[in-house]
Design an enzyme around this catalytic site. Sequence first.
Site, short mmCIF file in Angstrom:
data_model
loop_
_atom_site.label_atom_id
_atom_site.label_comp_id
_atom_site.label_asym_id
_atom_site.label_seq_id
_atom_site.Cartn_x
_atom_site.Cartn_y
_atom_site.Cartn_z
N GLU A 152 0.81 -1.23 0.00
CA GLU A 152 0.00 0.00 0.00
C GLU A 152 0.83 1.27 0.00
O GLU A 152 0.53 2.22 0.73
CB GLU A 152 -0.95 0.00 1.22
CG GLU A 152 -1.93 -1.14 1.17
CD GLU A 152 -2.83 -1.22 2.40
OE1 GLU A 152 -4.03 -1.42 2.23
OE2 GLU A 152 -2.31 -1.08 3.53
C1 NGO Z 1 -3.97 -4.80 4.89
C2 NGO Z 1 -3.08 -3.64 5.20
C3 NGO Z 1 -2.89 -3.44 6.70
C4 NGO Z 1 -4.22 -3.51 7.43
C5 NGO Z 1 -4.90 -4.84 7.11
C6 NGO Z 1 -6.24 -4.93 7.80
C7 NGO Z 1 -1.85 -5.38 4.49
C8 NGO Z 1 -0.72 -6.21 4.08
N1 NGO Z 1 -1.83 -4.06 4.59
O1 NGO Z 1 -3.03 -5.89 4.86
O2 NGO Z 1 -2.27 -2.20 6.92
O3 NGO Z 1 -3.99 -3.44 8.80
O4 NGO Z 1 -5.08 -5.00 5.73
O5 NGO Z 1 -6.96 -6.07 7.48
#
Ligand code: NGO
Length: 545
Positions: free
Chosen positions: A349
């Site tokens: 992200e």
């Molecule tokens: C995503 C995000 C995290 C969140 C999570 C919550 C990943 C790898 N990045 O997973 O920052 O906490 O979802 O479900």
Amino acid sequence: MRERGTLPRLFGSLLLVVAAGISSVAAAPERGGPAPARTPVATPLGQVVPAPARVKPGGSPYAITARTRILVDEGPRRDAREVRRIGSYLAGLLRPATGYALPVTDDRGAAGIRLRLGAGDRSLGEEGYRLESGRGGITLTAHKPAGLFHGVQTLRQLLPVSVEKDSRQRGPWTIAGGTITDTPRYAYRGAMLDVSRHFLTPDQVKLYIDQLALYKINKLHLHLSDDQGWRIAIDSWPRLAGYGGSTQVGGGPGGYYTKAQYRDLVSYAASRQLEVIPEIDMPGHTNAALASYAELNCDGVAPPLYTGTSVGFSSLCAPKEITYDFVDDVVRELAALTPGKYLHIGGDEAHSTSHADYVAFMDRAQAAVQKYGKTVVGWHQLTGATPVPGAVAQYWGYDATGAAERAQVAAATRKGTRLILSPADRVYLDMKYDKNTVLGQSWAGYTEVDRSYDWNPATYLAAAGVPEDAVLGVEAPLWTETLATNDQLEVMAFPRLPGVAELGWSPAATHDWDTYKTRLAAQGPRMAALGIDYYRSPLVPWPTE
Ligand code: NGO
């Protein structure tokens, strides 16, 4: 639950009495004969989670008594201390409920439970074991100490649930006769704790470690930094923990691990045969670092600390050289704290980083990990950059993940990148079970216990072109935006976590929801006896009171 509460204890003991086939059943009365005696019937040999690879029941059972000794047959000298430690760990598990002394001894004349490392048992590999049970005693054989430890967990599950209590209980402590020969399907069977969104104290983490060990999980991934908090002391950048660690989601004091506390956690995990994989998430998810040091920001201005739950807004400044001084220092200090081979650099992200900057940044972050002798792990977005040879990508996609993204992951595996599978709609333990689940999130959908268990890691991404041998294993992440106490962690992790553990350990041939749910049901009273607050899924036939 941190303390073993009265309620679960009561619940456990009630279940103990009624769980037919788990501890005891009454013999059928003969007409006109004497009153029926309660004949102890031991747990059937295969009735453990994860399911063992091979089970050959038969022969006389063994009963642990006041005369039982734990015999450690120490094997090669380099392993002697560890074998003895595992013997003491077993004694520590059994003593409170049995009330027996259970001395740990290397006196070969002693009878009882024998732990032995056999030089000729290479087929048992790094983690496998053989458990032989008969009238004369129990013998656990392994090639490596980890195998003995996993064998101890099997032995423990073969004993009546009441063995998990911390006060003296009535026996008998009978283990069915026969042989189990057991080795894991995957070398990587992980669980992740997000200690950033809510700081979890060392004691909270240790409790979770103990719970993971029961199901033969062997990796603990610690998500040590995120927008909301930096949780590990870094000497060369002291404000990261001192200031960046000073809050968490929703406000509140946050916290961080000193190096001494962190080393202690790593060694505690090692004593439960878990390897700790530290993660510093970069270049996104870095608000806590950016808030701590203005110079890490492209505009030279430190943002405020963040206590919300949005993602994707922060980025290290890829064009600035100081960014790589920071990465080098952090990775060096973290590598020095890490006896295991992996170091996780996040990479998910990075929505506030341009693609070119992302690729350039990940090149240099990976180089730092290699420079300090560790194997790179990153979330699967790493495959959109240039994974270094040997890198491992952690797949966290879900049903809605697009074909292009899957294809990119598959292309990387064809060049040698291996995968840890954490599909978000299967094994993200923060996903709600259903619409009534109070805690957690639902962006990947509701995930009931059957959905979490019922998939095949080997073929999960086969349609996208991922070969079976690219799969290193599975991992169940527990993100903590909505979770702070162990009760909360437990009700989300259990009983899905044992299912993930079984996917990682048991041969594909044993995979079957209908038989699994029965074995899982038998874990209910055990979890209750241990004070684990688990979700009573209506899909599992828990023993009734
Ligand atoms: C995503 C995000 C995290 C969140 C999570 C919550 C990943 C790898 N990045 O997973 O920052 O906490 O979802 O479900």
